[in-house]
Design an enzyme around this catalytic site. Structure first.
Site, PDB file in Angstrom:
ATOM      1  N   HIS A  85       0.820  -1.213   0.000  1.00 53.69           N
ATOM      2  CA  HIS A  85       0.000   0.000   0.000  1.00 53.69           C
ATOM      3  C   HIS A  85       0.854   1.263   0.000  1.00 53.69           C
ATOM      4  O   HIS A  85       0.513   2.255  -0.653  1.00 53.69           O
ATOM      5  CB  HIS A  85      -0.932   0.010   1.211  1.00 53.69           C
ATOM      6  CG  HIS A  85      -2.127  -0.872   1.045  1.00 53.69           C
ATOM      7  ND1 HIS A  85      -3.097  -1.006   2.021  1.00 53.69           N
ATOM      8  CD2 HIS A  85      -2.536  -1.651   0.018  1.00 53.69           C
ATOM      9  CE1 HIS A  85      -4.042  -1.836   1.604  1.00 53.69           C
ATOM     10  NE2 HIS A  85      -3.712  -2.242   0.398  1.00 53.69           N
ATOM     11  N   TYR A  95      -9.264   4.470   2.660  1.00 54.29           N
ATOM     12  CA  TYR A  95      -9.947   3.407   3.401  1.00 54.29           C
ATOM     13  C   TYR A  95     -11.422   3.729   3.605  1.00 54.29           C
ATOM     14  O   TYR A  95     -12.265   2.825   3.634  1.00 54.29           O
ATOM     15  CB  TYR A  95      -9.256   3.164   4.741  1.00 54.29           C
ATOM     16  CG  TYR A  95      -7.966   2.397   4.601  1.00 54.29           C
ATOM     17  CD1 TYR A  95      -7.956   1.014   4.511  1.00 54.29           C
ATOM     18  CD2 TYR A  95      -6.744   3.072   4.529  1.00 54.29           C
ATOM     19  CE1 TYR A  95      -6.772   0.309   4.365  1.00 54.29           C
ATOM     20  CE2 TYR A  95      -5.563   2.370   4.379  1.00 54.29           C
ATOM     21  CZ  TYR A  95      -5.580   1.000   4.292  1.00 54.29           C
ATOM     22  OH  TYR A  95      -4.408   0.306   4.139  1.00 54.29           O
ATOM     23  N   GLU A 137       0.862   1.694   8.155  1.00 53.31           N
ATOM     24  CA  GLU A 137       1.334   2.463   7.005  1.00 53.31           C
ATOM     25  C   GLU A 137       1.806   3.847   7.427  1.00 53.31           C
ATOM     26  O   GLU A 137       2.769   4.378   6.866  1.00 53.31           O
ATOM     27  CB  GLU A 137       0.229   2.529   5.954  1.00 53.31           C
ATOM     28  CG  GLU A 137       0.003   1.172   5.285  1.00 53.31           C
ATOM     29  CD  GLU A 137      -1.378   1.006   4.666  1.00 53.31           C
ATOM     30  OE1 GLU A 137      -2.039   2.041   4.404  1.00 53.31           O
ATOM     31  OE2 GLU A 137      -1.799  -0.147   4.459  1.00 53.31           O
ATOM     32  N   GLY A 272      13.297 -16.561 -14.815  1.00 49.91           N
ATOM     33  CA  GLY A 272      12.971 -15.391 -15.620  1.00 49.91           C
ATOM     34  C   GLY A 272      13.350 -14.099 -14.945  1.00 49.91           C
ATOM     35  O   GLY A 272      14.443 -13.938 -14.396  1.00 49.91           O
TER      36      GLY A 272
END
Length: 391
Positions: A85, A95, A137, A272
């Protein structure tokens, strides 16, 4: 406030969620983008087309409902999502929007079962979980803003170098436009890049692993050109339309997949473009003089062997064993798909840490092979590109 009654009501709706399946989250996204089209500048719209984001969100909602009494079981998932986020610059107000459309989606898809009691319970449950993410966060944003070379929101970087690494992978070295220092990061983490593709309608944010060791001066990302039915809008734009001297916007480094510094023997297994975070780790190991490193890599053929020379030089200098598989050619150590059992005697099965990155199917097979030769699951660490999938 989430209470015991709310918990019991949420748990009682698990069969409803399971019967709805990913259709629930597909309806949610359609509703949200219809009412809040500005969020198309944040969400990966390609993942909306493929359905991957809807499946990932449904699995997250179902996991939350099933573990609502034991949120400790979701600690790693919360950290992984919170890290992701921040690379999208998600803020508290987002939110509120998501919560509104989630509740309205439940109301519209399950009108008969969506009583006032259910609405209150799910509202409380969502707000409780949202606050966990907002708080975590917020901590990450603060840490990165206050650290040396750190910043908040988007920051302008100039493409100072563009180099072809293999048939489909190109590296971009990104230097801050302001000439100041850049935030350090853990080997294995990624960075969020925001740009406006010439063929797209919206701003796009993507996450790419940092493919060199942290140096406080610049960042390097190595991007695979995605082809096929859902060819990569951003990856093709970077390959075709972004050149040395151009400017892009970056968000600070993030991610919960990185070398843990446990001083154990380390095995890097990738396929890869999954080589990109491994390159950051290898360069870091080299600078620290780490000796107990083994590298396993798989790709289709020699033309698609990313970082072939870089890895060869590092391995030769530090005496690291390397084993390579080519799917369609016989010019590597082995032909066909990667098979850990072929080199198990060369690996630190009993005490090593194993880091995996590549397509989900590749990593699922690698995890099963590692477990079959005796590697404990808690010593296997992995990174999934795109919406998270559990192995």
């Amino acid at each position: 406030m989430l209470n015991n009654q709310h918990i019991e009501v949420v748990k009682s709706t698990i069969p409803l969620l399971e019967s709805a399946g990913p259709a629930l989250t597909q309806h949610f996204y359609q509703r949200m983008f219809s009412h809040n089209p500005e969020l198309k500048d944040i969400f990966n719209m390609t993942h909306q087309k493929t359905g991957r984001q809807g499946v990932a969100l449904f699995e997250a909602i179902a996991a939350y409902a099933k573990n609502i009494e034991n949120l400790a079981a979701l600690t790693s998932a919360v950290e992984r999502i919170a890290q992701k986020h921040t690379s999208f610059n998600i803020q508290a107000e987002h939110y509120q929007i998501v919560g509104h459309h989630l509740i309205e989606t439940l109301r519209e898809l399950a009108s008969d079962a969506f009583t006032q009691e259910v609405e209150e319970a799910w509202t409380a449950a969502y707000l409780f979980l949202a606050q966990i993410f907002i708080d975590r966060e917020g901590e990450l944003y603060l840490q990165r803003r206050q650290a040396v070379g750190g910043w908040a929101n988007a920051r302008s970087f100039v493409v100072s170098s563009k180099k072809t690494e293999s048939e489909f992978v190109t590296s971009f070295v990104l230097t801050p436009e302001d000439g100041q220092a850049v935030l350090d990061y853990q080997p294995g983490q990624y960075i969020g890049i925001e740009l406006k593709p010439s063929a797209g309608e919206n701003n796009e944010i993507r996450q790419y692993s940092l493919s060199q060791k942290s140096n406080g001066v610049d960042y390097r990302i190595s991007v695979k050109r995605e082809i096929g039915e859902h060819k990569g809008l951003v990856s093709n734009h970077l390959h075709d339309d972004v050149h040395e001297g151009d400017t892009v916007s970056l968000y600070p480094p993030a991610g919960d997949f990185f070398y843990q510094e446990k001083r154990k023997p380390t095995v890097l297994i990738s396929a890869g473009v999954g080589a990109t975070p491994m390159q950051s780790m290898m360069q870091t190991f080299a600078s620290e003089g780490k000796k107990d490193v083994t590298v396993l890599y798989a790709c289709n053929n020699a033309a698609q062997h990313t970082f072939k020379q870089e890895v060869s030089d590092l391995a030769l200098e530090h005496n690291w064993p390397t084993f390579t598989w080519y799917l369609t050619e016989s010019t590597a150590d082995f032909s066909g798909q990667l098979d850990v059992t072929l080199v198990a005697k060369e690996l630190p099965i009993d005490n090593g840490d194993f880091y995996l990155c590549g397509p989900v199917g590749f990593m699922e097979a690698a995890v099963k092979q590692l477990e079959s030769v005796g590697v404990d699951r808690d010593r296997i660490h992995y990174e999934v590109f795109g919406p998270h999938a559990y192995l």
